[in-house]
Design a protein around this motif. Structure first.
Motif, short mmCIF file in Angstrom:
data_model
loop_
_atom_site.label_atom_id
_atom_site.label_comp_id
_atom_site.label_asym_id
_atom_site.label_seq_id
_atom_site.Cartn_x
_atom_site.Cartn_y
_atom_site.Cartn_z
N ARG A 40 0.77 -1.17 -0.09
CA ARG A 40 -0.01 0.04 -0.09
C ARG A 40 0.81 1.33 0.05
O ARG A 40 2.02 1.35 0.55
CB ARG A 40 -0.95 0.11 1.26
N PRO A 41 0.46 2.38 -0.54
CA PRO A 41 1.01 3.61 -0.43
C PRO A 41 0.93 4.30 0.92
O PRO A 41 -0.05 4.11 1.46
CB PRO A 41 0.62 4.42 -1.63
N SER A 42 1.68 5.17 1.15
CA SER A 42 1.47 6.00 2.47
C SER A 42 2.28 7.35 1.84
O SER A 42 3.02 7.71 1.14
CB SER A 42 2.65 5.49 3.22
N PHE A 43 1.38 8.36 2.54
CA PHE A 43 1.40 9.96 1.96
C PHE A 43 1.77 10.71 3.26
O PHE A 43 1.29 10.38 4.49
CB PHE A 43 0.30 10.28 1.36
N SER A 44 2.50 11.73 2.84
CA SER A 44 3.13 12.72 3.99
C SER A 44 3.49 13.91 3.42
O SER A 44 3.66 14.06 2.19
CB SER A 44 4.30 12.14 4.82
N SER A 45 3.40 15.17 4.20
CA SER A 45 3.74 16.51 3.55
C SER A 45 5.26 16.79 4.13
O SER A 45 5.68 17.78 3.74
CB SER A 45 2.89 17.45 3.98
N SER A 46 5.80 16.06 4.96
CA SER A 46 7.21 16.30 5.63
C SER A 46 8.08 15.18 4.97
O SER A 46 7.69 13.72 5.21
CB SER A 46 6.93 16.33 6.91
N GLU A 47 9.31 15.47 4.82
CA GLU A 47 10.32 14.62 4.49
C GLU A 47 11.20 14.16 5.82
O GLU A 47 12.08 13.43 5.80
CB GLU A 47 11.31 15.19 3.26
N ALA A 48 11.01 14.95 7.02
CA ALA A 48 11.82 14.81 8.16
C ALA A 48 11.05 13.50 9.16
O ALA A 48 9.78 13.53 9.13
CB ALA A 48 11.88 16.00 8.90
N THR A 60 10.72 9.94 11.30
CA THR A 60 10.41 8.68 11.06
C THR A 60 9.18 8.41 10.27
O THR A 60 8.13 9.25 10.05
CB THR A 60 10.16 7.62 12.41
N TRP A 61 8.85 7.37 9.55
CA TRP A 61 7.74 7.17 8.70
C TRP A 61 7.46 5.86 8.58
O TRP A 61 8.18 4.76 8.46
CB TRP A 61 8.08 7.61 7.35
N HIS A 62 6.17 5.46 9.00
CA HIS A 62 5.59 4.05 9.32
C HIS A 62 4.60 4.00 8.34
O HIS A 62 3.62 4.98 8.36
CB HIS A 62 5.38 3.70 10.68
N CYS A 63 4.38 2.84 7.91
CA CYS A 63 3.07 2.47 6.96
C CYS A 63 1.89 2.55 7.81
O CYS A 63 1.73 2.01 9.12
CB CYS A 63 3.36 1.18 6.45
N PRO A 64 0.95 3.28 7.56
CA PRO A 64 -0.38 3.28 8.27
C PRO A 64 -1.23 2.02 8.32
O PRO A 64 -1.98 1.97 9.16
CB PRO A 64 -1.29 4.39 7.71
N VAL A 65 -1.11 1.12 7.34
CA VAL A 65 -1.79 -0.12 7.29
C VAL A 65 -1.06 -1.23 8.09
O VAL A 65 -1.68 -1.93 9.08
CB VAL A 65 -1.75 -0.58 5.87
N CYS A 66 0.38 -1.34 7.91
CA CYS A 66 0.85 -2.80 8.77
C CYS A 66 2.01 -2.09 9.53
O CYS A 66 2.29 -2.96 10.47
CB CYS A 66 1.46 -3.45 7.43
N GLY A 67 2.29 -0.87 9.78
CA GLY A 67 3.22 -0.35 10.76
C GLY A 67 4.83 -0.62 10.32
O GLY A 67 5.73 -0.30 11.00
N ASN A 68 4.86 -1.15 9.05
CA ASN A 68 6.44 -1.12 8.77
C ASN A 68 7.00 0.26 8.54
O ASN A 68 6.39 1.08 8.27
CB ASN A 68 6.29 -1.77 7.13
N ASP A 69 8.31 0.02 8.88
CA ASP A 69 9.11 1.46 9.07
C ASP A 69 9.61 1.80 7.76
O ASP A 69 10.42 1.07 7.05
CB ASP A 69 10.31 1.03 9.81
N LEU A 70 9.18 2.91 7.02
CA LEU A 70 9.43 3.17 5.57
C LEU A 70 10.48 4.29 5.57
O LEU A 70 10.68 4.90 4.59
CB LEU A 70 8.17 3.80 5.04
N THR A 71 11.21 4.69 6.68
CA THR A 71 11.74 5.79 6.82
C THR A 71 12.77 5.89 5.73
O THR A 71 13.27 7.04 5.26
CB THR A 71 12.53 5.77 8.21
N ASN A 72 13.55 4.75 5.56
CA ASN A 72 14.57 4.85 4.67
C ASN A 72 14.53 4.31 3.27
O ASN A 72 15.03 4.05 2.32
CB ASN A 72 15.69 3.71 5.22
#
Length: 64
Positions: free
Chosen positions: A11-19, A21-33
């Motif tokens: 699934r895609p994940s969306f944000s307005s910030s590049e700073a 940590t970033w986690h998938c809102p569906v499964c919680g996978n760490d998408l930061t890198n």
């Protein structure tokens, strides 16, 4: 707006910030890198790190 694609759930994940940590809102996978994509064009973006964490000693000298 930025987009990252989760390889775990697909699934895609969306944000307005590049700073931060970033986690998938569906499964919680760490998408930061994971790579950034433009949310509208899906073009891969190169984000230069604007924020840098510095560690200081007790005399306020930068350690790294």
């Amino acid at each position: 707006m930025y987009r990252k694609n989760c390889e775990r759930c697909g699934r895609p994940s969306f944000s307005s910030s590049e700073a931060g940590t970033w986690h998938c809102p569906v499964c919680g996978n760490d998408l930061t890198n994971y790579p950034f994509f433009d949310a509208e064009t899906l073009e891969k973006l190169i984000i230069l790190q604007k924020w840098r964490t510095q560690v200081y000693d007790k005399n306020h000298r930068v350690l790294k």
